[in-house]
Design an enzyme around this catalytic site. Structure first.
Site, mmCIF file in Angstrom:
data_model
loop_
_atom_site.group_PDB
_atom_site.id
_atom_site.type_symbol
_atom_site.label_atom_id
_atom_site.label_comp_id
_atom_site.label_asym_id
_atom_site.label_seq_id
_atom_site.Cartn_x
_atom_site.Cartn_y
_atom_site.Cartn_z
ATOM 1 N N GLU A 320 0.885 -1.187 -0.182
ATOM 2 C CA GLU A 320 -0.153 0.057 0.040
ATOM 3 C C GLU A 320 0.832 1.238 0.004
ATOM 4 O OE1 GLU A 320 -3.533 -1.958 2.907
ATOM 5 O OE2 GLU A 320 -2.218 -0.702 3.656
ATOM 6 N N CYS A 391 -0.214 32.375 13.009
ATOM 7 C CA CYS A 391 0.140 32.923 14.014
ATOM 8 C C CYS A 391 0.592 31.606 15.015
ATOM 9 C CB CYS A 391 -1.178 33.657 14.748
ATOM 10 S SG CYS A 391 -1.850 34.705 13.707
#
Ligand code: PLP
Length: 463
Positions: A320, A391
């Site tokens: 995968e 921020c």
């Protein structure tokens, strides 16, 4: 975390502070093919081009920041995985790395299967025409709705992650008059050499059922008794951004050990094993990933050898990979906004995105590299930290990298190897709008995921 987490080469100790970097590269204009998408180069004016389009054209047409995906590279990597494993194995692309309808179509066309781990990923896959029987459904806490939808749509397999889920999936399937093919995800007790948050096979974590203490064997016992499910195999995923194959070797050994115990106890030879994803890519020039054919050969040999020793028929293998397919195929294009030189430290280069489009640096201490792409420069290298507009002082995209000292606001810079776990982990922090994903191919660019708008944000805010 990439293997280049510690400084390797010589440094100018007098002038450069401690950091995660090697010496400045000899030439800042060179784009190392190891970390950049396959068709990336510079044109005669020194501007980066990808798929025959320049970075400046891309910025004009689509704005910045933007994720730019090299479709030819994506398809080539998908094909390389497919052909490396051949017809006796299956490659499931891990959709969590990055999923969109265009990507689903590319995968389908290139003959790959798809691993999804939420209702949203399943919906995307189905809406783009991925045949349900080529989808594997993952997750450690699938909801009843997700399980029902997966079974109703006919997914090829559901990967069971807990004792509760064994019963839940069996009951739902039975109530729908179906028998669902399932695998059981186990934790084999391997310490993958990667960041703690992306290591997934040691026992003290949320995924899978431990092999230790006979729990996995008990899970098999219970699953074999239930009519609503057909147990087809065992699944193991040991982590992400792994370069060393020894973890897979131990995992394969232990998974095959369980298959042998199952055969001895129940007289059943489970026909499949899945060894997960997790193969590393080059984020910086110091990383040396393996090629799919080497990985396929190593995994196939390990499983075959272990099965011969256990006198078992070799099961069908599946893998995968997510990052190893999509990661290297994309870069993020940013415009430089402000530049702040801090004496004796480094220069902070602020771009128009940040942790909302790439959380990996803050989350995993991931390393990236960066280049000036709207022009070349002969200026001296300057130690830079590429930061975003959020921020948070941890809003860092590239911790330490060299950029030319004449860098100026308005220049375009790009961070390569951002195809995996960047757009898929993007957020709206500070109500910053998530960037588009632009696919380039043969001189054309096409938006495959559009830029978010303020209307998109406000549509959700119904208070
Ligand atoms: C079960 C499973 N399979 C595959 C992957 C894909 O990993 P990678 O993108 O590192 O190949 C993950 C990643 O978390 C996973 O949890």
């Amino acid at each position: 975390m990439s293997r280049s987490a510690h400084p390797a080469g010589p440094r100018h100790a007098d002038v450069l502070p401690e950091g995660h970097y090697s010496a400045p590269p000899a030439d800042l204009n060179t784009l190392d093919p190891k970390v950049w998408a396959q068709t990336v180069t510079r044109d005669e004016d020194g501007v980066l081009t990808v798929g025959g389009i320049t970075a400046t054209q891309l910025a004009e047409q689509h704005g910045t920041p933007a994720y730019v995906v090299d479709e030819a590279d994506f398809r080539a990597r998908a094909r390389a995985w497919r052909s490396a494993f051949g017809t006796d194995a299956d490659v499931f692309y891990a959709g969590k790395a990055f999923l969109s309808r265009a990507v689903v179509r590319w995968l389908h066309e290139e003959g790959l299967n798809l691993d999804v781990c939420s209702g949203g990923e399943l919906a995307t896959a189905l809406s783009a025409g991925m045949p349900a029987d080529r989808i594997a459904f993952h997750g450690n806490n699938k909801s009843t709705e997700e399980i029902t939808r997966a079974i109703e749509s006919g997914v090829g397999r559901i990967v069971l992650d807990s004792f509760q889920e064994i019963v839940r999936v069996a009951h739902i399937a039975q109530s729908l008059g179906k028998r669902q093919r399932v695998q059981i995800r186990i934790t084999v007790g391997v310490e993958a050499h990667t960041h703690e948050f992306i290591a997934t096979a040691h026992e003290d974590q949320k995924f899978g059922i431990p092999l230790a203490g006979g729990q996995a064997a008990e899970a098999v016992r219970r699953a074999l008794k239930l009519d609503g499910i057909e147990l087809i195999g065992i699944h193991s995923h040991i982590g992400s951004q792994i370069f060393d194959m020894s973890g897979f070797e131990v995992a394969a050994h232990r998974v095959v050990g369980l298959l042998k115990d199952v055969r001895d106890e129940h007289g059943v030879e489970l026909p499949e094993i899945d060894l997960g994803g997790g193969l590393g890519i080059a984020y910086t020039s110091d990383d040396d990933p393996r090629e799919p054919h080497e990985i396929a050969k190593a995994l196939t040999e390990i499983v075959t050898r272990e099965c011969e020793a256990a006198k078992l028929r070799t099961p069908r293998i599946s893998v995968e990979p997510g990052r190893a397919i999509v990661g290297p195929t994309a870069f993020t294009l940013y415009e430089v906004g402000t530049i702040k030189p801090l004496d004796g430290l480094r220069t902070y280069v602020s771009v128009d995105g940040g942790m909302s489009d790439n959380i990996r640096t803050a989350l995993y201490d991931a390393e990236y590299t960066v280049a000036l792409v709207s022009r070349t420069s002969d200026a001296a290298p300057m130690l830079a930290r590429v930061v975003g507009k959020h921020c948070e002082s941890g809003d860092i995209v590239v911790k330490d990298a060299f950029l030319p000292a004449d860098l100026a606001p308005g220049d375009l810079i790009a961070v390569p190897a951002t195809g995996a776990y960047c757009r898929s982990m993007a957020s709206n922090y500070n109500h910053v709008l998530r960037p588009p994903v632009v696919a380039v191919h043969d001189g054309e660019s096409r938006v495959i995921v559009r830029r978010e708008t303020e209307e998109d944000l406000l549509r959700l805010d119904v208070g």
